[in-house]
Enzyme design. Sequence first.
Site, short mmCIF file in Angstrom:
data_model
loop_
_atom_site.label_atom_id
_atom_site.label_comp_id
_atom_site.label_asym_id
_atom_site.label_seq_id
_atom_site.Cartn_x
_atom_site.Cartn_y
_atom_site.Cartn_z
N GLU A 261 0.86 -1.19 0.00
CA GLU A 261 0.00 0.00 0.00
C GLU A 261 0.88 1.22 0.00
O GLU A 261 1.81 1.33 0.81
CB GLU A 261 -0.86 0.09 1.27
CG GLU A 261 -2.16 -0.60 1.30
CD GLU A 261 -2.91 -0.26 2.60
OE1 GLU A 261 -3.07 0.94 2.90
OE2 GLU A 261 -3.31 -1.20 3.30
N GLU A 315 -13.45 6.59 -1.66
CA GLU A 315 -14.43 5.79 -0.91
C GLU A 315 -15.18 6.69 0.07
O GLU A 315 -14.64 7.09 1.10
CB GLU A 315 -13.72 4.65 -0.18
CG GLU A 315 -13.00 3.70 -1.11
CD GLU A 315 -12.11 2.72 -0.36
OE1 GLU A 315 -12.64 1.81 0.31
OE2 GLU A 315 -10.87 2.87 -0.44
N LYS A 318 -15.69 5.83 4.05
CA LYS A 318 -14.55 5.46 4.88
C LYS A 318 -14.44 6.42 6.06
O LYS A 318 -14.54 7.64 5.89
CB LYS A 318 -13.26 5.50 4.04
CG LYS A 318 -12.09 4.83 4.70
CD LYS A 318 -10.89 4.76 3.77
CE LYS A 318 -9.74 4.05 4.45
NZ LYS A 318 -8.51 4.07 3.66
N GLU A 324 -8.94 10.55 4.09
CA GLU A 324 -9.14 9.10 4.04
C GLU A 324 -10.10 8.69 2.93
O GLU A 324 -10.04 7.58 2.43
CB GLU A 324 -9.65 8.59 5.39
CG GLU A 324 -8.61 8.59 6.49
CD GLU A 324 -7.47 7.62 6.21
OE1 GLU A 324 -7.74 6.53 5.67
OE2 GLU A 324 -6.32 7.95 6.51
#
Length: 462
Positions: A261, A315, A318, A324
Site C-alpha cells: 500500500e 471511498e 470510509k 481518508e
Amino acid sequence: MNKISSKTSFILFFFVIALFLHDVTSIGVNYGTLGNNLPPPAQVAQFIKDKTVIDRVKIFDINPDILRAFANTGISLTVTVPNGEIPNLLDLAYARRYVEQNIKPHYPQTKIDVVLVGNEVLHWDTPEVQNKLVPAMKVFYQALGLSGLKGIKVSSAHSLGILLRSNPPSAARFRPGWDVGILAPMLQFLRETKGPFMVNPYPYFGYNKKQEDFLLFRKNKGVYDRFSKKWYMNSFDMLLDAVYMSMVRLKYPDVEIVAAETGWPSQGETYEPQCTVENAASYNGGLMKKYNSGMGTPLMPHRKIETYIFSLFNENTKPGSIAERNFGLFRPDFTPVYDVGVLKAKQAHPTPSLPPPKTGGGGNKGQPKTPAENKKFCMPKVGATDAQLQSNINYVCSEGVDCTPIQVGGSCFKPNTIRSHAAFAMNSYYQREGRNNFNCDFAGTGLVASSDPSYGTCKFES
C-alpha cells in the site's frame, strides 16, 4: 557468413523484445470498497482489464463477488483473511473448511497469487492475536496445500509501525519484541515458502512542508545516509531500504519485499494542506515512473519492488478525515481524479504528466519537525466512546509513555474525565512515535488536529 548473420539476427531479435517488455507500463492497485456509490465488481474488473495498465489488484477481504468478477481476466489478485479469523485458523480443520469455502471455488479461474492473513495485525491487534499470527499463517498455508492449491503464497501486510526507527535507513531496525518474537519466525516462513514480505510505506504520513519535494518525487537535493554513503532522492526509497536493513539485521535479506500500500490523497481537511490533486498526481505519477523504470533502491539496486497504489476509487463512507476518503485514482463513475498514465489510452506516453518541480525546500538532510505554525496534535474523535478511550489510555501507558501528568496530582489530571486524559495520553504517544498519521489512528478513534489543546499548567507536546 550466413551462420554468423543468422546468429546476429537471433540475438538482435531477443534484444529488441527485451527492450519492448521493459517499456511496458504496469502497476498494482488496492481496490477498497468502503463506499455506497461504487460500481459493481463485474464492471470494475472489466474496466481494469480493458481500460487500464493495472495488472495486479489487492483487496481487503475475500469478497466472492469480487473473486468471481476477476475470473478469466488474467489479473493477479491478493486477497485478505480478516484479522478476526486469526485465532480460528490455528485449527487445521477450520482452516481447511475456510479454504474449501472461500478460495478453492474461485481458483484457478481467478488468479489468486497471495492470501494475506490479516492486515496490519501488529499495528492494531492485541498481543494475544499478534502472537497467533505466524502460527495461523503456517496452518493456512498447510490447508492450501491439502486442498491442492500449492501455487498460492501466504503472507501478511504490515504498517511501518513495525520499525523502531527508519532514518537513516542504514540504522533502521524492527521494534524489540516483535523482531525476534514475531517477524523473524515470519521471515523464516516466507523464505521457506518463497512468499513476499508485504509492507505499507506511506511518505504521506511523514509529511512536512520543508521536505515536500523529497516526499513527492520532485526535483530536490536529496538526503545523504552517512553510514551507508548512499544518496536518496525520494522518501519511498528510504522507507523501503529501512525495511530491508531491518531484515538484514535478522539475516533475511533474500526475502522479497512488496510495497502493498502506498498513495497520496487528493483532498483533505483545512489542517491537511498537503492533500491536493497536484501533490497526489506528483506522488503517484513519480511512483509509476519509478516502478516502470525497473530501478530498485540505493540498497537494493537490482530489485524491481512490486507496488500497489492505494487506492482505485475514492471511498465516500470510509471513516476518518476527508483525506481518508480521497486516496482514489478514479471517481466511482470511472473518470480519473488526475492523470498518471494508468489508462491504456495514455500508454503511448507512459511518463505521467506531473506538476512542475517547485523551487526551494528541497535540500533537507533529515526529518525536521513541522514549523511552529503547523504544529500537530493527536486528539480523540467526537464519536469515540469512553470504553475505547480508556483502552487507548491503557495501551499508551503500558508502552512506556509518561502518564504521571494525568494521574492524581498531575498537571493534566483535571478535568478528571476519560476523554481529557485520553487526549493527553494519545498525543504523547503520537509525538513520541514520530508524528505520523498512523500513530494517531487508535483503531479509528484518533484524529490529527492543528489547534493546541494545552490549558493552564497542562502543556501538550507538539
